[in-house]
Design an enzyme around this catalytic site. Structure first.
Site, PDB file in Angstrom:
ATOM      1  N   GLU A 169       0.810  -1.225   0.000  1.00  0.00           N
ATOM      2  CA  GLU A 169       0.000   0.000   0.000  1.00  0.00           C
ATOM      3  C   GLU A 169       0.841   1.272   0.000  1.00  0.00           C
ATOM      4  O   GLU A 169       0.731   2.104   0.926  1.00  0.00           O
ATOM      5  CB  GLU A 169      -0.960  -0.001   1.191  1.00  0.00           C
ATOM      6  CG  GLU A 169      -1.978  -1.113   1.120  1.00  0.00           C
ATOM      7  CD  GLU A 169      -2.973  -1.102   2.289  1.00  0.00           C
ATOM      8  OE1 GLU A 169      -2.846  -0.257   3.181  1.00  0.00           O
ATOM      9  OE2 GLU A 169      -3.878  -1.945   2.290  1.00  0.00           O
ATOM     10  N   GLU A 361      -5.306  -8.417   0.591  1.00  0.00           N
ATOM     11  CA  GLU A 361      -5.940  -8.074   1.873  1.00  0.00           C
ATOM     12  C   GLU A 361      -7.427  -7.850   1.648  1.00  0.00           C
ATOM     13  O   GLU A 361      -7.823  -7.121   0.719  1.00  0.00           O
ATOM     14  CB  GLU A 361      -5.378  -6.786   2.486  1.00  0.00           C
ATOM     15  CG  GLU A 361      -4.004  -6.929   3.068  1.00  0.00           C
ATOM     16  CD  GLU A 361      -3.500  -5.649   3.742  1.00  0.00           C
ATOM     17  OE1 GLU A 361      -4.333  -4.825   4.193  1.00  0.00           O
ATOM     18  OE2 GLU A 361      -2.279  -5.496   3.799  1.00  0.00           O
TER      19      GLU A 361
HETATM   20  O1  IFM Z   1      -4.003  -3.095   9.167  1.00  0.00           O
HETATM   21  C1  IFM Z   1      -3.978  -2.531   7.899  1.00  0.00           C
HETATM   22  C2  IFM Z   1      -2.823  -3.080   7.094  1.00  0.00           C
HETATM   23  O2  IFM Z   1      -1.607  -2.868   7.749  1.00  0.00           O
HETATM   24  C3  IFM Z   1      -2.752  -2.416   5.757  1.00  0.00           C
HETATM   25  N1  IFM Z   1      -4.029  -2.494   5.067  1.00  0.00           N
HETATM   26  C4  IFM Z   1      -5.188  -2.111   5.809  1.00  0.00           C
HETATM   27  C5  IFM Z   1      -5.253  -2.829   7.136  1.00  0.00           C
HETATM   28  C6  IFM Z   1      -6.502  -2.403   7.926  1.00  0.00           C
HETATM   29  O3  IFM Z   1      -6.484  -1.039   8.161  1.00  0.00           O
END
Ligand code: IFM
Length: 461
Positions: A169, A361
């Site tokens: 990210e 994710e």
């Molecule tokens: O916890 C975070 C992760 O580190 C990166 N993506 C989003 C998740 C939830 O906020």
């Protein structure tokens, strides 16, 4: 939640769970680890909602065997973890700190013994503090340092990691770390944060080359995406000034969130970004950034609502709540259709430039509390995952090549500026005792991933 059974996924589809180093490991000085920007940030007063730090987090450094056993019980075929750069190069440069790498070496072996593919993210926001002191990602040299670090990790783990992810990210790291200052390193530069985007991308491209020299395993990057829509009455906005400001605002936010990283990665150069100064970009950089990748990691949580900014606003958009959705404990709208829209939209936008996608994710925070018997029921998370998996399946049916899905997260963990107040895990963690209790979503996900598969798709064969 619909009662229709979830359709089968292609044989060979990768089922996994994701975590990151600072959010679970703890042990900030063990085996010679140096400080990271998140140690500094979390220890500064007023930065984290509950005043906590990642000093202990889930104590995964000491409990990784128990955590691998939990994954084994879950039946997943892959585990996405991140390597902490300050464990490998405590000062951000120089030779590898072997005891720091030993930890990941053991983890990767334990995963292999359990039949779980190790998927390693090289950078999940924990920059060594000495590199931040030298300018962090605003400084071009950090990109070269990142490639050196990638080489050290690949030299040690390159024979066993099954998928490499360079950055996690970079949009969130740039925007919250350097743009608004809500995350480490806490710089609030708005559009002057653009060099932190460019240097992360350059670091990614240089790291791809370093990884290719050491390993034949596929290489990816994980971006966060959010479909953007005009909130409220776009027509009224248009009528007000006749110029379609709301649509322009949505296009500007889409360029920032969804295209700033992916366009150059896929060889299209930077989108037009009002306010950003592209001075950091030198001849040849775009070719380095566009080094072919094998997989695009997609992190999705929610769509974004946008409207035209008020006059005098420093930003070309204003973010607003999208009405009509249920919300997680974070307040994020639950919109599984947004994931289908995002996946099909990536395919439409990038066509044949788009490599196979893995959803690296997907998950949600709820206030999960053990009941009198100590069990943790989280029906909202089951409904969330069910809806998002249906969206992935629908996107596959639409012709998008999606080859994996990772739940964020295996464990309740330390959620950055929210500290311990947001629980994303399939497994509940009592942070006072470190007791792990699988939630009902753990059993649901286990049953889902261990069901018979459908026919293979071209990329999962
Ligand atoms: O916890 C975070 C992760 O580190 C990166 N993506 C989003 C998740 C939830 O906020």
């Amino acid at each position: 939640m619909t009662t229709e059974p979830l359709p089968p996924f292609p044989a060979g589809f990768r089922w996994g769970v994701s975590t990151s180093a600072y959010q679970i490991e703890g042990a900030p000085t063990a085996a010679g680890r140096g400080p990271s920007i998140w140690d500094t940030f979390a220890h500064a007063p007023g930065r984290v909602a509950d005043g906590s730090t990642g000093d202990v987090a889930c104590d995964h450094w000491h409990r990784h065997a128990e955590d691998v056993a939990l994954m084994s019980g879950l039946g997943v075929s892959a585990y996405r973890f991140s390597v902490a750069w300050p464990r490998v190069q405590p000062g951000g440069t120089g030779p590898a700190n072997a005891p720091g790498l030993d930890f990941y070496d053991r983890l990767v072996d334990d995963l292999a013994a359990a039949g779980i593919d190790p998927v390693a993210t090289l950078y999940h926001w924990d920059l060594p503090q000495p590199l931040e002191d030298a300018g962090g990602w605003l400084h071009r040299d950090t990109a070269a340092r990142f490639a050196e670090y990638a080489d050290l990790v690949a030299a040690r783990l390159g024979d066993r990691v099954k998928l490499w992810i360079t950055l996690n990210e970079p949009f969130v790291h740039m925007s919250m770390g350097y743009g608004t200052g809500e995350h480490a390193p806490g710089r609030a530069l708005l559009f002057d944060a653009f060099p932190a985007a460019h240097h992360q991308l350059l670091g990614h491209g240089l790291a791809v080359a370093a990884l290719r020299a050491r390993t034949a395993s596929p290489v990816a990057i994980a971006n966060n995406y959010s479909p953007v829509s005009v909130a409220g009455d776009a027509d009224a906005d248009r009528a007000a000034d006749g110029r379609g400001d709301a649509d322009r605002a949505a296009a500007a936010y889409d360029a920032l969130h969804n295209r700033l990283f992916t366009d150059p990665l896929l060889g299209l150069g930077y989108p037009d970004l009002p306010g950003a100064n592209p001075e950091a970009v030198r001849d040849g950089d775009l070719a380095v950034i566009a080094a072919p990748i094998d997989v695009l990691g997609v992190n999705y949580y929610n769509p974004t609502g946008v409207r035209a900014p008020d006059e005098g606003s420093p930003l070309p958009f204003e973010l607003v709540e999208l009405a009509g959705y249920p919300r997680t404990a974070f307040g994020w709208p639950v919109a599984p259709d947004g994931l289908r829209e995002l996946l099909t939209g990536l395919r439409e936008r990038y066509g044949d430039r788009l490599p196979p996608i893995q959803v690296t994710e997907s998950g949600c925070a709820y206030d999960d509390v053990p009941d009198a018997e100590g069990r943790v029921h989280d029906p909202e998370r089951i409904a969330y995952l069910d809806g998002h998996l249906r969206a992935v399946r629908a996107a596959i049916d639409d012709g998008v090549d999606v080859t994996g899905y990772f739940v964020w997260s295996l464990l309740d963990n330390w959620e950055w500026a929210e500290g311990f107040t947001k629980r994303f895990g399939l497994v509940h963690v009592d942070f006072a005792t470190q007791a792990r209790t699988p939630k009902s979503s753990y059993a649901w996900f286990r049953d889902t991933v261990t069901r018979p598969a459908g026919p293979a798709s071209p990329s999962t064969e």
